[in-house]
Design a protein around this motif. Structure first.
Motif, PDB file in Angstrom:
ATOM      1  N   SER A 195      -9.711  -3.500   3.139  1.00 38.15           N
ATOM      2  CA  SER A 195      -8.248  -3.531   3.119  1.00 38.15           C
ATOM      3  C   SER A 195      -7.737  -4.957   3.288  1.00 38.15           C
ATOM      4  N   ARG A 196      -8.299  -5.685   4.220  1.00 38.08           N
ATOM      5  CA  ARG A 196      -7.850  -7.060   4.428  1.00 38.08           C
ATOM      6  C   ARG A 196      -8.216  -7.948   3.244  1.00 38.08           C
ATOM      7  N   ARG A 197      -9.414  -7.760   2.703  1.00 37.92           N
ATOM      8  CA  ARG A 197      -9.844  -8.592   1.587  1.00 37.92           C
ATOM      9  C   ARG A 197      -9.032  -8.297   0.331  1.00 37.92           C
ATOM     10  N   SER A 198      -8.686  -7.032   0.104  1.00 35.72           N
ATOM     11  CA  SER A 198      -7.958  -6.675  -1.111  1.00 35.72           C
ATOM     12  C   SER A 198      -6.496  -7.097  -1.051  1.00 35.72           C
ATOM     13  N   THR A 199      -5.946  -7.225   0.154  1.00 37.98           N
ATOM     14  CA  THR A 199      -4.538  -7.623   0.283  1.00 37.98           C
ATOM     15  C   THR A 199      -4.379  -9.108   0.543  1.00 37.98           C
ATOM     16  N   ASP A 200      -5.496  -9.779   0.909  1.00 34.35           N
ATOM     17  CA  ASP A 200      -5.453 -11.220   1.194  1.00 34.35           C
ATOM     18  C   ASP A 200      -4.352 -11.538   2.206  1.00 34.35           C
ATOM     19  N   THR A 201      -4.333 -10.768   3.291  1.00 27.60           N
ATOM     20  CA  THR A 201      -3.283 -10.881   4.283  1.00 27.60           C
ATOM     21  C   THR A 201      -3.742 -11.704   5.478  1.00 27.60           C
ATOM     22  N   TYR A 202      -2.778 -12.189   6.248  1.00 25.62           N
ATOM     23  CA  TYR A 202      -3.081 -12.917   7.473  1.00 25.62           C
ATOM     24  C   TYR A 202      -3.429 -11.968   8.621  1.00 25.62           C
ATOM     25  N   VAL A 203      -3.138 -10.687   8.466  1.00 26.36           N
ATOM     26  CA  VAL A 203      -3.420  -9.704   9.507  1.00 26.36           C
ATOM     27  C   VAL A 203      -4.936  -9.533   9.623  1.00 26.36           C
ATOM     28  N   THR A 204      -5.441  -9.562  10.843  1.00 22.06           N
ATOM     29  CA  THR A 204      -6.885  -9.494  11.053  1.00 22.06           C
ATOM     30  C   THR A 204      -7.431  -8.084  10.823  1.00 22.06           C
ATOM     31  N   VAL A 205      -8.738  -8.016  10.595  1.00 24.44           N
ATOM     32  CA  VAL A 205      -9.398  -6.720  10.437  1.00 24.44           C
ATOM     33  C   VAL A 205      -9.245  -5.891  11.704  1.00 24.44           C
ATOM     34  N   ARG A 206      -9.311  -6.547  12.846  1.00 28.36           N
ATOM     35  CA  ARG A 206      -9.171  -5.857  14.126  1.00 28.36           C
ATOM     36  C   ARG A 206      -7.797  -5.184  14.234  1.00 28.36           C
ATOM     37  N   THR A 207      -6.742  -5.922  13.871  1.00 28.89           N
ATOM     38  CA  THR A 207      -5.394  -5.356  13.931  1.00 28.89           C
ATOM     39  C   THR A 207      -5.235  -4.208  12.943  1.00 28.89           C
ATOM     40  N   ILE A 208      -5.736  -4.391  11.738  1.00 30.94           N
ATOM     41  CA  ILE A 208      -5.658  -3.322  10.735  1.00 30.94           C
ATOM     42  C   ILE A 208      -6.401  -2.087  11.230  1.00 30.94           C
ATOM     43  N   GLY A 209      -7.579  -2.286  11.806  1.00 32.17           N
ATOM     44  CA  GLY A 209      -8.349  -1.167  12.313  1.00 32.17           C
ATOM     45  C   GLY A 209      -7.638  -0.433  13.432  1.00 32.17           C
ATOM     46  N   PHE A 210      -6.982  -1.178  14.311  1.00 33.03           N
ATOM     47  CA  PHE A 210      -6.263  -0.556  15.415  1.00 33.03           C
ATOM     48  C   PHE A 210      -5.069   0.257  14.920  1.00 33.03           C
ATOM     49  N   ARG A 211      -4.316  -0.277  13.975  1.00 30.17           N
ATOM     50  CA  ARG A 211      -3.090   0.386  13.544  1.00 30.17           C
ATOM     51  C   ARG A 211      -3.352   1.596  12.651  1.00 30.17           C
ATOM     52  N   PHE A 212      -4.442   1.561  11.879  1.00 38.27           N
ATOM     53  CA  PHE A 212      -4.726   2.674  10.976  1.00 38.27           C
ATOM     54  C   PHE A 212      -5.616   3.750  11.608  1.00 38.27           C
ATOM     55  N   ALA A 213      -6.062   3.537  12.838  1.00 41.32           N
ATOM     56  CA  ALA A 213      -6.905   4.537  13.499  1.00 41.32           C
ATOM     57  C   ALA A 213      -6.130   5.759  13.988  1.00 41.32           C
ATOM     58  N   PRO A 214      -4.919   5.613  14.584  1.00 43.89           N
ATOM     59  CA  PRO A 214      -4.208   6.800  15.080  1.00 43.89           C
ATOM     60  C   PRO A 214      -3.984   7.900  14.043  1.00 43.89           C
ATOM     61  N   PRO A 215      -3.675   7.596  12.775  1.00 48.04           N
ATOM     62  CA  PRO A 215      -3.527   8.695  11.807  1.00 48.04           C
ATOM     63  C   PRO A 215      -4.761   9.575  11.673  1.00 48.04           C
ATOM     64  N   LEU A 216      -5.950   9.036  12.018  1.00 51.65           N
ATOM     65  CA  LEU A 216      -7.161   9.860  11.951  1.00 51.65           C
ATOM     66  C   LEU A 216      -7.117  11.023  12.937  1.00 51.65           C
ATOM     67  N   LEU A 217      -6.264  10.922  13.959  1.00 48.92           N
ATOM     68  CA  LEU A 217      -6.150  12.016  14.919  1.00 48.92           C
ATOM     69  C   LEU A 217      -5.593  13.276  14.269  1.00 48.92           C
ATOM     70  N   ALA A 218      -4.752  13.112  13.244  1.00 46.65           N
ATOM     71  CA  ALA A 218      -4.265  14.284  12.510  1.00 46.65           C
ATOM     72  C   ALA A 218      -5.413  14.970  11.783  1.00 46.65           C
ATOM     73  N   ILE A 219      -6.353  14.179  11.270  1.00 41.47           N
ATOM     74  CA  ILE A 219      -7.540  14.746  10.624  1.00 41.47           C
ATOM     75  C   ILE A 219      -8.399  15.478  11.649  1.00 41.47           C
ATOM     76  N   ALA A 220      -8.594  14.854  12.817  1.00 40.93           N
ATOM     77  CA  ALA A 220      -9.383  15.494  13.873  1.00 40.93           C
ATOM     78  C   ALA A 220      -8.750  16.810  14.301  1.00 40.93           C
ATOM     79  N   ALA A 221      -7.425  16.839  14.399  1.00 44.65           N
ATOM     80  CA  ALA A 221      -6.734  18.071  14.781  1.00 44.65           C
ATOM     81  C   ALA A 221      -6.947  19.157  13.729  1.00 44.65           C
ATOM     82  N   GLY A 222      -6.874  18.781  12.453  1.00 47.57           N
ATOM     83  CA  GLY A 222      -7.124  19.744  11.382  1.00 47.57           C
ATOM     84  C   GLY A 222      -8.532  20.279  11.416  1.00 47.57           C
TER      85      GLY A 222
END
Length: 464
Positions: A331-358
């Motif tokens: 995701s970071r490489r394809s967008t060439d963004t200044y946002v770090t992989v760590r930040t991207i990983g942290f922010r996109f992890a909570p939506p996985l809880l909806a998958i876990a609930a399902g």
């Protein structure tokens, strides 16, 4: 880590029964044969997730996305009766814990008539998580260990910040491993032994580091219910209860603040996938094949089976976790963004809880409905269990409910991921492109889950 040690100590006491399976939660009956080819069934499920991601990408109005997730309505205030209800609920939790230990050693051996087994697996494993992500998190009130620690002197040492939630991750993995290996859902005394060990370690940790620090970071059950509660439509804000759109709490940046939080969320998804897989015919065949070729001929087949179950569990978790972080890198490489992989990983992890609930709803709704009469009877008269407890037969349409639960969980995750991307990235195009690797991972998760649900059920081998 503490919970892991507790279960290792437990293995010393129950070594003679270590090869018994968790029959109540892991045994599966036969499923109906698919009316359509499996490849079409799986492709359709994956395409549904992909199409929903594509449709979500057309919603580019930031104000609309923000308004959807920020909508809320306050529930009636409960100040007058909140404190009495709180102590009543806490008292019920402590009483249930004491009864579970007592009846585990002295009560009936039949699992469907055993108060501790029904409470632990029908209530705590199946019913309460369902209530948590569908309604709201009541575990802080019900948690008996927190209630006990609250009234005792505590906080003798500061919780090491560098540990974060890694003890909870290790504890969750240890509990799931023990659920598979030990007969905790078929032998009440074994479950009671585990409860005593878990209680000892948990209360000791809470007294040493303080209840708030321990249960917010190290206790796997508290962390689990806290994260599932972020999916729920009822949230507590500034002392008031508010109704919000389901999953809106997953957009908050404080849900995940460390790598250990990501590891815990991925563990929730993997443990449900693993439990589902080993109870299918394909899983049973795979286990038998791996045990047959295991290079441990000097030990008996049961020990080799335990090693295979453990390695499959840990290796599969590592694959799931690496796949998620790899998606963050892409995701970071394809967008060439200044946002770090760590930040991207942290922010996109909570939506996985909806998958876990399902996933959880798909795997445990049938168990809860089937054993709810027995649980109600056990709660009403724990000291007088019936000789023939009532067990419901789950209708065949529950299989469709399981499929729907998996898909709805993924669809909710897709929408929340879309909203999070707009929070993280200022460019609309970058926000949309950043989601693609995670959507690919979600499609993979979906197809694996649907594949598992389509397979005939089987009892895990070597764990009779």
């Amino acid at each position: 880590m503490v919970q892991s040690l507790a279960w290792l100590v437990a293995s010393v006491f129950v070594v003679d029964t270590v090869a018994a399976a968790n029959g109540l939660t892991l045994s599966k009956g036969p499923r109906d044969t698919l009316a359509i080819p499996r490849w079409l069934y799986l492709t359709t499920g994956g395409a549904t997730i992909g199409a929903s991601a594509l449709l979500a990408s057309f919603v580019t109005d930031r104000t609309f996305v923000r308004d959807v997730h920020s909508w809320s309505r306050a529930l009636p205030t409960v100040e007058q009766w909140w404190e009495p209800m709180t102590w009543l609920t806490r008292g019920l939790g402590v009483g249930a814990l004491a009864l579970a230990v007592y009846l585990g050693f002295t009560g009936p051996e039949l699992p469907t008539a055993s108060f501790p087994i029904l409470l632990a697996f029908t209530g705590l494993r199946a019913g309460l998580p369902i209530a948590t992500y569908l309604v709201g998190n009541a575990w802080p009130l019900l948690n008996p260990w927190r209630t006990i620690a609250t009234v005792l002197p505590a906080g003798f040492r500061e919780y090491p910040r560098w540990l974060h939630r890694w003890p909870a991750v290790a504890g969750l993995l240890a509990l799931v491993w023990a659920e598979v290996i030990f007969p905790v859902s078929t032998v009440p005394s074994t479950l009671a032994t585990g409860i005593v060990l878990y209680s000892t370690m948990t209360i000791a940790g809470a007294l040493l580091f303080g209840p708030a620090s321990w249960f917010d970071n190290a206790d796997p059950l508290s962390v689990l219910f806290g994260l599932y509660g972020a999916v729920a439509p009822i949230q507590r804000h500034n002392g008031t209860l508010r109704v919000t759109p389901p999953g809106s709490g997953l957009r908050n940046s404080d849900v995940v603040s460390d790598t250990s939080d990501v590891a815990f969320i991925v563990a929730l998804i993997w443990e449900l996938t693993y439990s589902g897989f080993i109870t299918t015919s394909a899983g049973a065949t795979a286990i038998e094949s791996l045990v047959g070729i295991a290079p441990f001929e000097v030990v008996n087949v049961e020990t080799r089976a335990i090693a295979v179950y453990t390695l499959l569990f840990l290796c599969g978790y590592a694959v799931f976790l690496c796949a998620y972080w790899y998606a963050g890198r892409v995701s970071r490489r394809s967008t060439d963004t200044y946002v770090t992989v760590r930040t991207i990983g942290f922010r996109f992890a909570p939506p996985l809880l909806a998958i876990a609930a399902g996933y959880h709803l798909a795997h445990y709704a049938g168990l809860f409905v089937s054993l709810s009469p027995a649980l109600a009877t056990a709660l009403a008269a724990p000291l007088s269990p019936p000789a023939n407890p009532s067990v419901l037969s789950v209708p065949s349409w529950f299989e469709g409910l399981s499929i729907a639960a998996v898909l709805v969980g993924h669809l909710l995750s897709i929408w929340v991921t879309h909203a999070v991307a707009y929070d993280v990235f200022s460019s609309r195009l970058v926000a949309i492109r950043s989601q693609y690797p995670f959507v690919a991972v979600m499609i993979g998760y979906t197809m694996i889950s649907l594949w598992i649900l389509s397979l005939p059920g089987a009892t895990p081998p070597y764990l009779p």
